[in-house]
Scaffold this motif. Sequence first.
Motif, PDB file in Angstrom:
ATOM      1  N   SER A 230      11.583 -36.204  33.857  1.00 12.13           N
ATOM      2  CA  SER A 230      12.172 -37.324  34.594  1.00 12.13           C
ATOM      3  C   SER A 230      13.281 -38.038  33.841  1.00 12.13           C
ATOM      4  O   SER A 230      14.002 -38.852  34.418  1.00 12.13           O
ATOM      5  CB  SER A 230      11.080 -38.340  34.948  1.00 12.13           C
ATOM      6  OG  SER A 230      10.461 -38.847  33.777  1.00 12.13           O
ATOM      7  N   MET A 231      13.412 -37.756  32.537  1.00 10.21           N
ATOM      8  CA  MET A 231      14.473 -38.371  31.744  1.00 10.21           C
ATOM      9  C   MET A 231      14.882 -37.426  30.629  1.00 10.21           C
ATOM     10  O   MET A 231      14.043 -36.751  30.039  1.00 10.21           O
ATOM     11  CB  MET A 231      13.999 -39.706  31.155  1.00 10.21           C
ATOM     12  CG  MET A 231      15.117 -40.545  30.529  1.00 10.21           C
ATOM     13  SD  MET A 231      15.226 -40.333  28.750  1.00 10.21           S
ATOM     14  CE  MET A 231      13.885 -41.400  28.203  1.00 10.21           C
ATOM     15  N   VAL A 232      16.195 -37.353  30.392  1.00  6.05           N
ATOM     16  CA  VAL A 232      16.734 -36.468  29.356  1.00  6.05           C
ATOM     17  C   VAL A 232      17.572 -37.272  28.383  1.00  6.05           C
ATOM     18  O   VAL A 232      18.353 -38.144  28.785  1.00  6.05           O
ATOM     19  CB  VAL A 232      17.594 -35.334  29.971  1.00  6.05           C
ATOM     20  CG1 VAL A 232      18.413 -34.620  28.895  1.00  6.05           C
ATOM     21  CG2 VAL A 232      16.714 -34.335  30.697  1.00  6.05           C
ATOM     22  N   ARG A 233      17.423 -36.957  27.092  1.00 13.50           N
ATOM     23  CA  ARG A 233      18.291 -37.488  26.053  1.00 13.50           C
ATOM     24  C   ARG A 233      18.967 -36.321  25.358  1.00 13.50           C
ATOM     25  O   ARG A 233      18.346 -35.293  25.118  1.00 13.50           O
ATOM     26  CB  ARG A 233      17.484 -38.284  25.023  1.00 13.50           C
ATOM     27  CG  ARG A 233      16.923 -39.595  25.525  1.00 13.50           C
ATOM     28  CD  ARG A 233      16.146 -40.288  24.419  1.00 13.50           C
ATOM     29  NE  ARG A 233      15.700 -41.622  24.806  1.00 13.50           N
ATOM     30  CZ  ARG A 233      14.996 -42.412  24.012  1.00 13.50           C
ATOM     31  NH1 ARG A 233      14.665 -42.006  22.786  1.00 13.50           N
ATOM     32  NH2 ARG A 233      14.624 -43.606  24.425  1.00 13.50           N
ATOM     33  N   SER A 234      20.232 -36.512  25.021  1.00  9.86           N
ATOM     34  CA  SER A 234      20.979 -35.459  24.333  1.00  9.86           C
ATOM     35  C   SER A 234      21.804 -36.088  23.221  1.00  9.86           C
ATOM     36  O   SER A 234      22.771 -36.806  23.489  1.00  9.86           O
ATOM     37  CB  SER A 234      21.899 -34.715  25.306  1.00  9.86           C
ATOM     38  OG  SER A 234      22.629 -33.702  24.642  1.00  9.86           O
ATOM     39  N   PRO A 235      21.437 -35.847  21.950  1.00 10.38           N
ATOM     40  CA  PRO A 235      22.189 -36.425  20.834  1.00 10.38           C
ATOM     41  C   PRO A 235      23.486 -35.682  20.568  1.00 10.38           C
ATOM     42  O   PRO A 235      23.534 -34.458  20.609  1.00 10.38           O
ATOM     43  CB  PRO A 235      21.224 -36.269  19.650  1.00 10.38           C
ATOM     44  CG  PRO A 235      20.397 -35.073  20.000  1.00 10.38           C
ATOM     45  CD  PRO A 235      20.268 -35.087  21.500  1.00 10.38           C
ATOM     46  N   MET A 236      24.558 -36.427  20.309  1.00  8.08           N
ATOM     47  CA  MET A 236      25.858 -35.856  19.986  1.00  8.08           C
ATOM     48  C   MET A 236      26.373 -36.515  18.713  1.00  8.08           C
ATOM     49  O   MET A 236      25.676 -37.290  18.068  1.00  8.08           O
ATOM     50  CB  MET A 236      26.817 -36.038  21.164  1.00  8.08           C
ATOM     51  CG  MET A 236      26.316 -35.367  22.444  1.00  8.08           C
ATOM     52  SD  MET A 236      27.375 -35.667  23.881  1.00  8.08           S
ATOM     53  CE  MET A 236      26.321 -35.037  25.185  1.00  8.08           C
TER      54      MET A 236
END
Length: 286
Positions: A230-236
């Motif tokens: 239900s939720m996505v995090r993507s570190p850059m």
Amino acid sequence: MSVPAEDAKRAFGARLRGLRKAKGLSGLELAGLTGIPNWKISRIEGGKQGVKSGELAAWCRACGADEQYEDLVIVQSQVHDMWVEWKRELRKGQKLLHENEDALYRQTKLLIVYESKCVPGILQTHGYVFGLFKTAEALYGLPEREARAAADARLPKQSLVTAASAKNGYHFVIEPWVLELVFGDVNVMLEQLTFLSAVTLLPNVSLGIIPPGATRAVPPGEPFYMFDGSMVRSPMWSAGFKTSRPEEIDTFKRAFNLLRGMAVYGAEARELIEQARQKLQTSANL
């Protein structure tokens, strides 16, 4: 590969441009009706600048689309929340950051992770975290104490994975070079590889490794962490992207299904870890 948050900004601007054109207004005409400078209208429609709530209300009113205002406010908020600037977040201190994360990890029944840059955070050993955050100190100009604080704060979450009573599920897919990127020193990395090998035997964990030379079903991309679908995090590099938008989530789900289809698990994954260990030992003459 495009950045989802940037795509979302452009899509939001395109939606506002669509309202203007549907009403048959030029940029100059909309400027006259709303008081928003024409140059700013151009930047908003191009996704290069945000729009204030009052400006958004005036835009909808001028385009005869008052009924869309509330929906646009929600979408704009979601787009804004997609970005988390690391330098700003890291200044809060590692202890506070990890305390804020703990509740999310504890309530997540299934954590899905694709990593292409380092060992997934919740699987990192103390020495690995310390070595990784020493690089962050140099990159973001953090105080020296932050690396130790990060290592001390992150480790307790690992019990969610390793405890005999662990109820949460985990599915990890990592790229093969993650096993060879050394943070800390060789001994730290050997300890980290030992831990990864042990993790493959846990009943609540699936750890997949994409073999070197595998035929790609999808190209390597930015890491992402999906919480209960239900939720996505993507570190850059400079910021983190996060989203709860269903259409974005679906893209990440499709990507993960393709990635896991390339990965190997169990004994085959442990063999890749052992090969990385032997290569590391040979290079260090241990």
